[in-house]
Design a protein around this motif. Structure first.
Motif, short mmCIF file in Angstrom:
data_model
loop_
_atom_site.label_atom_id
_atom_site.label_comp_id
_atom_site.label_asym_id
_atom_site.label_seq_id
_atom_site.Cartn_x
_atom_site.Cartn_y
_atom_site.Cartn_z
N GLU A 159 0.96 -1.26 -0.27
CA GLU A 159 0.15 0.39 0.27
C GLU A 159 0.87 1.18 -0.38
N THR A 160 0.87 2.08 -1.05
CA THR A 160 1.28 3.21 -1.06
C THR A 160 0.67 4.66 -1.69
N ASP A 161 1.09 5.66 -1.44
CA ASP A 161 0.23 6.59 -1.91
C ASP A 161 0.79 7.03 -3.47
N GLU A 162 2.42 6.67 -3.42
CA GLU A 162 2.70 7.50 -5.19
C GLU A 162 2.10 5.95 -5.77
N LYS A 163 2.51 6.70 -7.36
CA LYS A 163 2.89 5.54 -8.08
C LYS A 163 3.75 5.00 -8.90
N LEU A 164 3.84 4.42 -8.71
CA LEU A 164 5.11 2.75 -8.18
C LEU A 164 5.18 2.45 -10.23
N PRO A 165 6.99 2.63 -10.55
CA PRO A 165 7.21 1.98 -12.54
C PRO A 165 6.62 0.19 -11.72
#
Length: 465
Positions: A159-165
């Motif tokens: 779970e993370t708020d940033e868009k991942l590569p």
């Protein structure tokens, strides 16, 4: 002055005479006369034009694919808890003991911006805690979404708020033998390691019991690479690095990856259905590397020779026959059984495939609708069991259970063949999935009670120690 000039002229003249005499009297010149008939012949060894840049590797640019891939490959840490005996009593009887954490590591591939990661089942097996570290050194707790031990593929999520590569799945069917590939992972905890090689083989099987289909490559893969990415020079994900073939436990020239088409299908099944939907054709091939195959003249057949057809299977409904040779499935050439099983692993029940079969010297196109698997070999005991057909249910007067269709040699004296298993210990058996789970939970050191019924309606209980 005149005297010096005279001496110089005399010296030059004497030197010229000496050199001329040496050339004429002492030095012998060797001549070789080569006529047209005696000249050596020229042989063209290849009509393939060569590259002006060299042998080919100089033409390949790995940098873009590597830069894209390293940011989408993560380091997976698996923490498991195990009990260690603190006394001889604990060692022999298994009571008490201290709990010690054990840490295993592997790799994973981000396949979506919101944190879905594909890895190997053996990387996350028996985990009490999963941690994922990105290439930017950020660490997250991960949740197991689902796994398929048979294909060794698992899906986890952070779970993370940033868009991942992330990496998009490529089409592994389009991978070519000899094509350059990169393996990216975390061997020996060395994060973001990139190695290069070529596709050495496709549809490679490592276990004749499962006939799973792998991409074989000579890109260096070591412990810790498991679950990492195998990409082509375009940066397309064509495989999940899974295994090495080695007597030492480290890389010796061979490594294997689950093809991306298989991994993609398993991930989609887990996300949509919660488990893996497998479509089966319902045949058993004849083993080719045996004396029997040589005597029957089928040892050198290119294709899959059908030796057995399951009842009420797709193959049975399509009226395939024993002795048919499968040469092609859809657009895939079939030279050996893993070619067929590898492609079918990307299909689900109710999907239809077109087979090209050879029958009596003629090629025939046969459409086959795939069905759910009806037969399996259960863990531990190795019995082959199948779901009950309508005729079986009438014959045995039961709607539940699985029928024993194959018995390993060590159990052949117990009269198991042809009977229906109703219960294993305290677990009722309705179908082959129940049987697989029940036998998989058997302890090697305890006793197992199997309740069965015969065609005559007689119930019996067998106790295996």
């Amino acid at each position: 002055m005149k005297k010096i000039g005279s001496l110089l002229l005399v010296s030059i003249f004497a030197g010229a005479i000496t050199l001329g005499a040496y050339k004429l009297l002492f030095e012998k010149t060797n001549y070789a006369i080569v006529n047209q008939e005696a000249s050596g012949s020229l042989i063209n060894t290849s009509f393939t034009p060569t590259s002006a840049k060299g042998a080919g590797i100089n033409e390949v640019d790995f940098t873009n694919a590597a830069e894209t891939t390293v940011n989408a490959v993560v380091h997976v840490k698996n923490v498991t808890l195990s009990k260690a005996p603190t006394s001889m009593f604990d060692f022999f009887y298994g009571s008490g003991g201290s709990v010690k954490p054990q840490v295993g590591t592997g790799s994973g591939v981000i396949i979506s911006q919101d944190g879905y990661i594909v890895t190997n089942n053996h990387v996350i097996a028996r985990a009490s805690q999963l941690q994922v570290t990105l290439n930017n050194n950020k660490t997250y707790e991960a949740e197991l979404i689902g796994a398929d031990p048979n294909s060794d593929i698992a899906l986890i999520k952070i779970e993370t708020d940033e868009k991942l590569p992330y990496l998009a799945f490529g089409d592994s069917d389009n991978a070519k033998i000899g094509e350059w590939v990169l393996a990216v992972g975390n061997p020996f905890n060395l994060t973001s390691t990139v190695t290069a090689g070529i596709v050495s083989a496709k549809a490679r099987s490592l276990d004749t019991r499962t006939n799973q289909s792998f991409i074989q490559t000579d890109a260096a893969v070591n412990p810790g690479n498991s679950g990492g990415a195998l990409v082509n020079t375009n940066g397309d994900l064509i495989g999940i690095n899974t295994a090495i073939s080695s007597q030492t436990g480290s890389y010796v020239g061979y490594s294997f990856a689950v093809p991306s088409n298989i991994a993609k299908k398993i991930v989609e099944d887990i996300m949509e259905y919660g488990n893996v939907q497998k479509g089966f054709i319902g045949i058993r091939p004849a083993p080719v590397n045996t004396r029997d195959a040589v005597e029957r003249g089928i040892s050198d057949i290119e294709g899959v020779y059908i030796e057995y057809i399951e009842e009420e299977s797709g193959a049975s409904d399509a009226e395939l026959a024993i002795g048919d040779i499968i040469k092609k499935v859809d657009d895939i050439d079939v030279r050996k059984f893993p070619d067929l099983t590898g492609y079918l692993s990307t299909k689900r029940p109710k999907d239809t495939v077109n087979l090209i079969i050879e029958r009596s010297g003629e090629l025939i196109n046969v459409p086959v609708a795939l069905k759910k698997r009806q037969t399996i070999n259960v863990p531990e005991m190795g019995l082959e069991v199948k779901n009950l057909t309508d005729s079986d249910k009438k014959k045995f007067k039961t709607n539940k259970g699985v029928k024993i269709t194959g018995v390993p040699e060590r159990y052949r004296g117990f009269g198991l063949q042809g009977k229906v298993i109703l219960q294993v210990d305290d677990k009722e058996i309705e179908d082959i999935e129940d049987a697989k789970n029940a036998f998989g939970a058997i302890s090697r050191y305890g006793k197992t009670v199997i309740t069965m019924i015969s065609e005559e309606g007689e119930r019996e209980r067998l106790i295996f120690q």
